[in-house]
Scaffold this motif. Sequence first.
Motif, PDB file in Angstrom:
ATOM      1  N   ILE A 226       0.934  -1.211  -0.094  1.00 50.31           N
ATOM      2  CA  ILE A 226       0.070  -0.071  -0.094  1.00 50.31           C
ATOM      3  C   ILE A 226       0.675   1.214  -0.095  1.00 50.31           C
ATOM      4  CG2 ILE A 226      -0.421   0.226   2.592  1.00 50.31           C
ATOM      5  CD1 ILE A 226      -2.971   0.489  -0.324  1.00 50.31           C
TER       6      ILE A 226
ATOM      7  N   VAL B 265      -5.096  -0.828  -3.215  1.00 50.44           N
ATOM      8  CA  VAL B 265      -5.738  -1.193  -2.408  1.00 50.44           C
ATOM      9  C   VAL B 265      -5.241  -2.567  -1.733  1.00 50.44           C
ATOM     10  CG1 VAL B 265      -7.368  -2.419  -3.436  1.00 50.44           C
ATOM     11  CG2 VAL B 265      -8.318  -1.518  -1.230  1.00 50.44           C
TER      12      VAL B 265
ATOM     13  N   LEU C 231      -6.402   1.975   2.045  1.00 51.26           N
ATOM     14  CA  LEU C 231      -6.658   2.892   0.922  1.00 51.26           C
ATOM     15  C   LEU C 231      -5.402   3.800   0.996  1.00 51.26           C
ATOM     16  CD1 LEU C 231     -10.419   3.427   0.650  1.00 51.26           C
ATOM     17  CD2 LEU C 231      -8.925   2.014  -0.807  1.00 51.26           C
TER      18      LEU C 231
ATOM     19  N   PRO D 171      -7.266   7.786  -2.978  1.00 55.99           N
ATOM     20  CA  PRO D 171      -7.650   6.470  -3.947  1.00 55.99           C
ATOM     21  C   PRO D 171      -8.496   6.776  -5.170  1.00 55.99           C
ATOM     22  CG  PRO D 171      -8.943   6.626  -1.913  1.00 55.99           C
ATOM     23  CD  PRO D 171      -8.029   7.824  -1.905  1.00 55.99           C
TER      24      PRO D 171
ATOM     25  N   ALA E 170     -10.844   1.810  -6.415  1.00 51.67           N
ATOM     26  CA  ALA E 170     -10.411   1.140  -4.975  1.00 51.67           C
ATOM     27  C   ALA E 170     -11.228   1.484  -3.946  1.00 51.67           C
ATOM     28  CB  ALA E 170      -8.734   2.103  -4.610  1.00 51.67           C
ATOM     29  N   ARG E 171     -12.134   2.728  -4.061  1.00 47.26           N
ATOM     30  CA  ARG E 171     -13.156   2.571  -3.041  1.00 47.26           C
ATOM     31  C   ARG E 171     -14.228   2.018  -3.206  1.00 47.26           C
ATOM     32  NH1 ARG E 171     -12.458   6.213   0.565  1.00 47.26           N
ATOM     33  NH2 ARG E 171     -11.357   8.299   0.462  1.00 47.26           N
TER      34      ARG E 171
ATOM     35  N   ALA F  95     -12.901  -1.154  -1.503  1.00 44.72           N
ATOM     36  CA  ALA F  95     -13.065  -1.243  -0.002  1.00 44.72           C
ATOM     37  C   ALA F  95     -14.781  -1.273   0.413  1.00 44.72           C
ATOM     38  CB  ALA F  95     -12.567  -0.120   0.315  1.00 44.72           C
TER      39      ALA F  95
END
Length: 297
Positions: free
Chosen positions: A141, A147, A274, A278, A282-283, A286
């Motif tokens: 990361i 991520v 993250l 990000p 990526a969000r 998550a």
Amino acid sequence: MQTSGVDIRQLKAFVVVAEELSFVRAATRLHVSQPALSQTIRQFEAMLEVQLFERNTRNVALTGAGQALLVEAREIVNGVGRLVQAAREHARGVRGCLTVGFLIGAGVDLMPQILSVFAKRYPEIELVVREYDFGSPLAGINEGMDVAVLRPPLGLPDIELHTLVSEPCVACLASSHRLAGESRVSVHELLDEPIIAAPGVGVWRSYWTADAYRNGQPARIVHEASTVETELQAVASERGISITALSTARFYARPGLAFPVISDMPMCEVAVALPPHPSRAARNFAALALEVAGSRS
């Protein structure tokens, strides 16, 4: 947007008038006035130095040049439309490539389901998953991964963490150990024991060697292990103990080992991490990981 002096709006106007063969209907379809549309076509013809339409008070027809150019003009307009759509999908995180770091032994029961559900929900995202061992507990990361699924603590203040799982810490002991028959032990009963540690230095290794309880005294590290398998082999061969998570006991238990819960250590966690700023993809990952973890709790 222009290509070699051609405005994409002129191309679209040409295509729509050619399809409708009516300035009135084309203007309605393009949501512009008829005089404005007529001016756009005249400017387009002037720039190309060719007449595209034969028009009189009652009829509109394509010229030979107009017919020849229509196919290419339509391909360009459609191509621009596809480009805009793809750009919007990238911005929404539903298209592209996503790199996922995964710390060995972290959420081993969750990761297959997370990856499966993500692939079904976002089929246009290419997932590239890289597994990291205990020598790299940050799971990339801090090195460009989009991520990561890992175990805190990280010691990186700018990393955004979302907890997926909280679980007890356990002592990993050889079955011959004096505490192997206990279901629960205190961390203070373990501090004098030789201990198996992760390679390297830092807050992550210190957490799993229980340095916070040692009053500044160093742990008696007798072996370093970069994977769960090498850690458990070292413990089973009576080289030392280790501290790990309860899920390790569930998924890696074998004859010759015992895993009493450490009653006075806080719960350890598996988290999705993250980086600063990000991507939308990526969000999305998550959020989906939290959703999957929540459905299993």
